[in-house]
Motif scaffolding. Structure first.
Motif, PDB file in Angstrom:
ATOM      1  N   GLY A   1       0.770  -1.232   0.000  1.00 20.90           N
ATOM      2  CA  GLY A   1       0.000   0.000   0.000  1.00 20.90           C
ATOM      3  C   GLY A   1       0.801   1.281   0.000  1.00 20.90           C
ATOM      4  N   VAL A   2       2.141   1.190  -0.048  1.00 20.13           N
ATOM      5  CA  VAL A   2       2.984   2.382   0.075  1.00 20.13           C
ATOM      6  C   VAL A   2       4.073   2.384  -0.997  1.00 20.13           C
ATOM      7  CG1 VAL A   2       4.654   3.577   1.558  1.00 20.13           C
ATOM      8  CG2 VAL A   2       2.552   2.667   2.537  1.00 20.13           C
ATOM      9  N   LYS A   3       4.384   3.585  -1.468  1.00 19.88           N
ATOM     10  CA  LYS A   3       5.466   3.804  -2.428  1.00 19.88           C
ATOM     11  C   LYS A   3       6.391   4.888  -1.894  1.00 19.88           C
ATOM     12  CE  LYS A   3       6.210   5.349  -7.226  1.00 19.88           C
ATOM     13  NZ  LYS A   3       5.532   5.747  -8.488  1.00 19.88           N
ATOM     14  N   PHE A   4       7.691   4.767  -2.151  1.00 23.84           N
ATOM     15  CA  PHE A   4       8.677   5.779  -1.771  1.00 23.84           C
ATOM     16  C   PHE A   4       9.167   6.487  -3.035  1.00 23.84           C
ATOM     17  CE2 PHE A   4       8.633   2.874   1.736  1.00 23.84           C
ATOM     18  CZ  PHE A   4       8.956   3.624   2.857  1.00 23.84           C
ATOM     19  N   SER A   5       9.317   7.817  -2.970  1.00 16.87           N
ATOM     20  CA  SER A   5       9.762   8.545  -4.160  1.00 16.87           C
ATOM     21  C   SER A   5      10.447   9.851  -3.771  1.00 16.87           C
ATOM     22  CB  SER A   5       8.572   8.837  -5.085  1.00 16.87           C
ATOM     23  OG  SER A   5       7.607   9.631  -4.426  1.00 16.87           O
ATOM     24  N   ALA A   6      11.207  10.374  -4.709  1.00 10.67           N
ATOM     25  CA  ALA A   6      11.893  11.655  -4.532  1.00 10.67           C
ATOM     26  C   ALA A   6      12.149  12.263  -5.896  1.00 10.67           C
ATOM     27  CB  ALA A   6      13.214  11.473  -3.776  1.00 10.67           C
ATOM     28  N   SER A   7      12.145  13.586  -5.969  1.00 15.12           N
ATOM     29  CA  SER A   7      12.486  14.291  -7.206  1.00 15.12           C
ATOM     30  C   SER A   7      13.111  15.620  -6.845  1.00 15.12           C
ATOM     31  CB  SER A   7      11.241  14.507  -8.080  1.00 15.12           C
ATOM     32  OG  SER A   7      10.284  15.297  -7.396  1.00 15.12           O
ATOM     33  N   GLY A   8      13.914  16.134  -7.749  1.00  9.78           N
ATOM     34  CA  GLY A   8      14.585  17.402  -7.491  1.00  9.78           C
ATOM     35  C   GLY A   8      15.673  17.649  -8.514  1.00  9.78           C
ATOM     36  N   VAL A   9      16.736  18.325  -8.105  1.00  8.70           N
ATOM     37  CA  VAL A   9      17.836  18.680  -9.006  1.00  8.70           C
ATOM     38  C   VAL A   9      19.162  18.330  -8.350  1.00  8.70           C
ATOM     39  CG1 VAL A   9      19.011  20.549 -10.226  1.00  8.70           C
ATOM     40  CG2 VAL A   9      16.519  20.559 -10.049  1.00  8.70           C
ATOM     41  N   PHE A  10      19.973  17.525  -9.020  1.00  9.98           N
ATOM     42  CA  PHE A  10      21.350  17.301  -8.603  1.00  9.98           C
ATOM     43  C   PHE A  10      22.197  18.440  -9.157  1.00  9.98           C
ATOM     44  CE2 PHE A  10      20.253  12.576  -8.617  1.00  9.98           C
ATOM     45  CZ  PHE A  10      20.248  12.479  -7.235  1.00  9.98           C
ATOM     46  N   THR A  11      22.924  19.112  -8.296  1.00  9.88           N
ATOM     47  CA  THR A  11      23.741  20.246  -8.745  1.00  9.88           C
ATOM     48  C   THR A  11      25.216  19.893  -8.855  1.00  9.88           C
ATOM     49  OG1 THR A  11      23.988  21.014  -6.455  1.00  9.88           O
ATOM     50  CG2 THR A  11      22.139  21.906  -7.744  1.00  9.88           C
ATOM     51  N   ALA A  12      25.577  18.662  -8.501  1.00 10.75           N
ATOM     52  CA  ALA A  12      26.979  18.257  -8.559  1.00 10.75           C
ATOM     53  C   ALA A  12      27.064  16.766  -8.861  1.00 10.75           C
ATOM     54  CB  ALA A  12      27.684  18.570  -7.238  1.00 10.75           C
ATOM     55  N   THR A  13      28.238  16.332  -9.297  1.00 10.40           N
ATOM     56  CA  THR A  13      28.475  14.911  -9.544  1.00 10.40           C
ATOM     57  C   THR A  13      28.983  14.250  -8.266  1.00 10.40           C
ATOM     58  OG1 THR A  13      30.718  15.390 -10.317  1.00 10.40           O
ATOM     59  CG2 THR A  13      28.972  15.309 -11.982  1.00 10.40           C
ATOM     60  N   GLY A  14      29.183  12.920  -8.338  1.00 13.75           N
ATOM     61  CA  GLY A  14      29.652  12.188  -7.179  1.00 13.75           C
ATOM     62  C   GLY A  14      28.496  11.633  -6.361  1.00 13.75           C
ATOM     63  N   ILE A  15      28.787  11.169  -5.161  1.00 17.87           N
ATOM     64  CA  ILE A  15      27.772  10.572  -4.299  1.00 17.87           C
ATOM     65  C   ILE A  15      26.891  11.671  -3.703  1.00 17.87           C
ATOM     66  CG2 ILE A  15      27.323   9.111  -2.312  1.00 17.87           C
ATOM     67  CD1 ILE A  15      28.597   7.667  -4.660  1.00 17.87           C
ATOM     68  N   GLN A  16      25.591  11.606  -4.005  1.00 15.53           N
ATOM     69  CA  GLN A  16      24.618  12.575  -3.507  1.00 15.53           C
ATOM     70  C   GLN A  16      23.513  11.820  -2.765  1.00 15.53           C
ATOM     71  OE1 GLN A  16      25.268  15.826  -3.971  1.00 15.53           O
ATOM     72  NE2 GLN A  16      27.058  15.334  -5.253  1.00 15.53           N
ATOM     73  N   GLN A  17      22.974  12.442  -1.732  1.00 11.78           N
ATOM     74  CA  GLN A  17      21.910  11.817  -0.951  1.00 11.78           C
ATOM     75  C   GLN A  17      20.552  12.420  -1.306  1.00 11.78           C
ATOM     76  OE1 GLN A  17      23.076  12.209   3.220  1.00 11.78           O
ATOM     77  NE2 GLN A  17      23.925  10.149   3.175  1.00 11.78           N
ATOM     78  N   VAL A  18      19.533  11.561  -1.357  1.00 13.91           N
ATOM     79  CA  VAL A  18      18.166  12.006  -1.608  1.00 13.91           C
ATOM     80  C   VAL A  18      17.253  11.406  -0.545  1.00 13.91           C
ATOM     81  CG1 VAL A  18      18.496  12.256  -4.098  1.00 13.91           C
ATOM     82  CG2 VAL A  18      17.684  10.091  -3.181  1.00 13.91           C
ATOM     83  N   LYS A  19      16.235  12.171  -0.162  1.00 10.78           N
ATOM     84  CA  LYS A  19      15.271  11.712   0.841  1.00 10.78           C
ATOM     85  C   LYS A  19      14.035  11.184   0.121  1.00 10.78           C
ATOM     86  CE  LYS A  19      14.447  14.244   4.491  1.00 10.78           C
ATOM     87  NZ  LYS A  19      13.898  15.316   5.373  1.00 10.78           N
ATOM     88  N   LEU A  20      13.757   9.897   0.290  1.00  8.27           N
ATOM     89  CA  LEU A  20      12.610   9.254  -0.334  1.00  8.27           C
ATOM     90  C   LEU A  20      11.425   9.303   0.633  1.00  8.27           C
ATOM     91  CD1 LEU A  20      14.670   6.247  -1.610  1.00  8.27           C
ATOM     92  CD2 LEU A  20      13.542   7.848  -3.128  1.00  8.27           C
ATOM     93  N   ILE A  21      10.358   9.996   0.224  1.00  8.17           N
ATOM     94  CA  ILE A  21       9.193  10.186   1.070  1.00  8.17           C
ATOM     95  C   ILE A  21       8.131   9.142   0.724  1.00  8.17           C
ATOM     96  CG2 ILE A  21       7.404  11.797   1.792  1.00  8.17           C
ATOM     97  CD1 ILE A  21      10.216  12.589   2.607  1.00  8.17           C
ATOM     98  N   PRO A  22       7.548   8.475   1.723  1.00  7.07           N
ATOM     99  CA  PRO A  22       6.510   7.484   1.440  1.00  7.07           C
ATOM    100  C   PRO A  22       5.162   8.134   1.177  1.00  7.07           C
ATOM    101  CG  PRO A  22       6.884   7.612   3.796  1.00  7.07           C
ATOM    102  CD  PRO A  22       7.877   8.538   3.157  1.00  7.07           C
ATOM    103  N   SER A  23       4.342   7.483   0.401  1.00 10.75           N
ATOM    104  CA  SER A  23       2.961   7.914   0.172  1.00 10.75           C
ATOM    105  C   SER A  23       2.067   6.681   0.224  1.00 10.75           C
ATOM    106  CB  SER A  23       2.820   8.628  -1.172  1.00 10.75           C
ATOM    107  OG  SER A  23       3.191   7.796  -2.245  1.00 10.75           O
ATOM    108  N   GLY A  24       0.921   6.834   0.879  1.00 10.59           N
ATOM    109  CA  GLY A  24       0.009   5.719   1.031  1.00 10.59           C
ATOM    110  C   GLY A  24      -0.098   5.282   2.483  1.00 10.59           C
ATOM    111  N   THR A  25      -0.700   4.144   2.722  1.00  5.98           N
ATOM    112  CA  THR A  25      -0.888   3.606   4.067  1.00  5.98           C
ATOM    113  C   THR A  25      -0.567   2.113   4.067  1.00  5.98           C
ATOM    114  OG1 THR A  25      -2.657   5.199   4.524  1.00  5.98           O
ATOM    115  CG2 THR A  25      -2.525   3.281   5.955  1.00  5.98           C
ATOM    116  N   PHE A  26       0.330   1.691   4.955  1.00  8.17           N
ATOM    117  CA  PHE A  26       0.672   0.281   5.050  1.00  8.17           C
ATOM    118  C   PHE A  26      -0.538  -0.517   5.533  1.00  8.17           C
ATOM    119  CE2 PHE A  26       4.995   2.109   5.490  1.00  8.17           C
ATOM    120  CZ  PHE A  26       5.621   1.392   4.489  1.00  8.17           C
ATOM    121  N   THR A  27      -0.770  -1.644   4.890  1.00  9.92           N
ATOM    122  CA  THR A  27      -1.940  -2.457   5.229  1.00  9.92           C
ATOM    123  C   THR A  27      -1.602  -3.674   6.072  1.00  9.92           C
ATOM    124  OG1 THR A  27      -1.726  -3.668   3.137  1.00  9.92           O
ATOM    125  CG2 THR A  27      -3.156  -1.729   3.144  1.00  9.92           C
ATOM    126  N   SER A  28      -0.336  -4.112   6.042  1.00  9.49           N
ATOM    127  CA  SER A  28       0.048  -5.322   6.776  1.00  9.49           C
ATOM    128  C   SER A  28       1.329  -5.081   7.570  1.00  9.49           C
ATOM    129  CB  SER A  28       0.270  -6.495   5.823  1.00  9.49           C
ATOM    130  OG  SER A  28      -0.903  -6.782   5.085  1.00  9.49           O
TER     131      SER A  28
END
Length: 294
Positions: free
Chosen positions: A92-119
Motif C-alpha cells: 500500500g505504500v510507495k517511496f519517491s523523490a524528485s529534485g535537481v542534482f547540482t553536482a556529480t559524485g555521491i549525492q543523498q536524496v530523501k525518499l518520502i513514502p505515500s500511502g498507508t501500510f496495510t500489513s
C-alpha cells in the motif's frame, strides 16, 4: 471561491482547447543550466554493489504517511540535472523523490513514502533510478492509531472519517499564507481533479492534476506530467495570477504529493518551484494541506 472557480474554468479551457497558446518563455527564467537537463547516475558504486540506504523513523500500519518517516538513498551522479527516483508500490505504500542534482559524485536524496501500510510485515521494495535498481526492505509494525471517527483531521495514526473543510499552509518565495476551506474535487471528467483553497483576503490557489486509469489515489502529481497539470496562485485583490507552473516551465516543476485519502479527507504536501509571473523566475514553493474530498 466563485472567483477562483471562474479562473479554473479559464485555465481548463486554455489547456484543453488552446494548447498552442502555451507559455513560450523557455530559457528566459535565468535558471541554473542543471535545471534544464535530466541527470544521469546510478544507485551502485564502482564495484557494482548497491550504495547504502538509511531508514529514519518507525513505519506502522493504519497510519497515513506524513514525511516524518523516510529513507535516505545514495546516488552516484555522473551528470547533474533534474532527477526522479522511486520504488514500486508494495503493502500500500510507495517511496519517491524528485529534485535537481547540482553536482556529480555521491549525492543523498530523501525518499518520502505515500500511502498507508496495510500489513505488519517486512516489506521488500525495488528502488529504481535510470537503468540501475537495488533492493530495499522496510519493517512495518502493527499500528493502532488514536484518531476519532467523525473528526477532521483526527489525531494519531487513524486519520478519522470526517469531512471537514480542512486547513492549509503554503510558503511561496519566502512568504507564508494559511487558511481553511480546502477541497479536492474529482468530477470524473477527462481524468482531471482540482485542489482548491483560498483565504479570500490575499490568495487563491489551484492545482489541476491529471490522474491515470487507476483513478485519483495517493501518489505524487507534478506539473510536468501532462499539459492539463497546472499550479496557479491568484491574487484575490488584483484578481491576477501571481504564480503559475505548466509543463513548458522547464526547471520549475510543482509537485503535489497526496499522502492519504481516507474517510473523505485527503492529506497532501506541495513542493518544488513555480514561476513568479512578475519576474519570470522560478521560486520555491512548499506547504501542507488537509482537504475534504468531493
Amino acid at each position: 471561491m466563485k472567483i477562483l472557480s471562474r479562473y479554473l474554468v479559464v485555465i481548463l479551457a486554455i489547456f484543453c482547447f488552446g494548447c498552442s497558446a502555451e507559455m513560450a518563455r523557455d530559457g528566459s527564467f535565468n535558471l541554473s543550466p542543471n535545471q534544464n537537463q535530466n541527470a544521469s547516475g546510478t544507485l551502485k558504486g564502482t564495484n557494482n554493489d548497491c550504495l547504502p540506504t538509511a531508514i529514519t523513523g518507525t513505519f506502522q500500519t493504519n497510519a497515513a504517511q506524513n514525511g516524518s518517516n523516510y529513507v535516505v538513498a545514495n546516488v552516484n551522479v555522473t551528470v547533474p540535472g533534474m532527477y526522479s527516483i522511486s520504488t514500486d508500490t508494495q503493502n500500500g505504500v510507495k517511496f519517491s523523490a524528485s529534485g535537481v542534482f547540482t553536482a556529480t559524485g555521491i549525492q543523498q536524496v530523501k525518499l518520502i513514502p505515500s500511502g498507508t501500510f496495510t500489513s505488519a510485515a517486512t516489506t521488500n521494495y525495488t528502488l529504481t533510478y535510470g537503468s540501475s535498481s537495488c533492493p530495499l526492505a522496510i519493517t512495518v509494525a502493527d499500528g493502532t492509531g488514536t484518531g476519532t471517527p467523525g473528526t477532521d483531521p483526527g489525531t494519531g495514526g487513524n486519520p478519522g472519517t470526517g469531512t471537514g473543510t480542512g486547513s492549509w499552509t503554503i510558503t511561496i518565495d519566502g512568504k507564508t499564507y494559511s487558511g481553511d476551506g480546502a477541497t479536492l474535487s474529482d468530477p470524473h471528467f477527462m481524468n482531471l481533479a482540482t485542489l482548491q483553497f483560498s483565504n479570500m483576503s490575499n490568495v487563491g490557489v489551484a492545482f489541476i492534476l491529471k490522474y491515470g486509469s487507476g483513478g485519483l489515489q495517493p501518489a505524487t502529481y507534478t506539473t510536468s506530467d501532462d499539459q492539463t497539470s497546472q499550479f496557479s496562485v491568484i491574487n484575490m485583490v488584483t484578481q491576477k495570477q501571481d504564480y503559475q507552473t505548466t509543463k513548458t516551465s522547464i526547471g520549475a516543476l510543482t509537485n503535489l504529493n497526496i499522502q492519504s485519502i481516507s474517510g473523505g479527507v485527503a492529506r497532501m504536501t506541495i513542493s518544488g518551484k513555480t514561476i513568479d509571473m512578475a519576474t519570470n523566475k522560478a521560486v520555491a514553493v512548499s506547504g501542507t494541506i488537509t482537504a475534504s474530498v468531493q
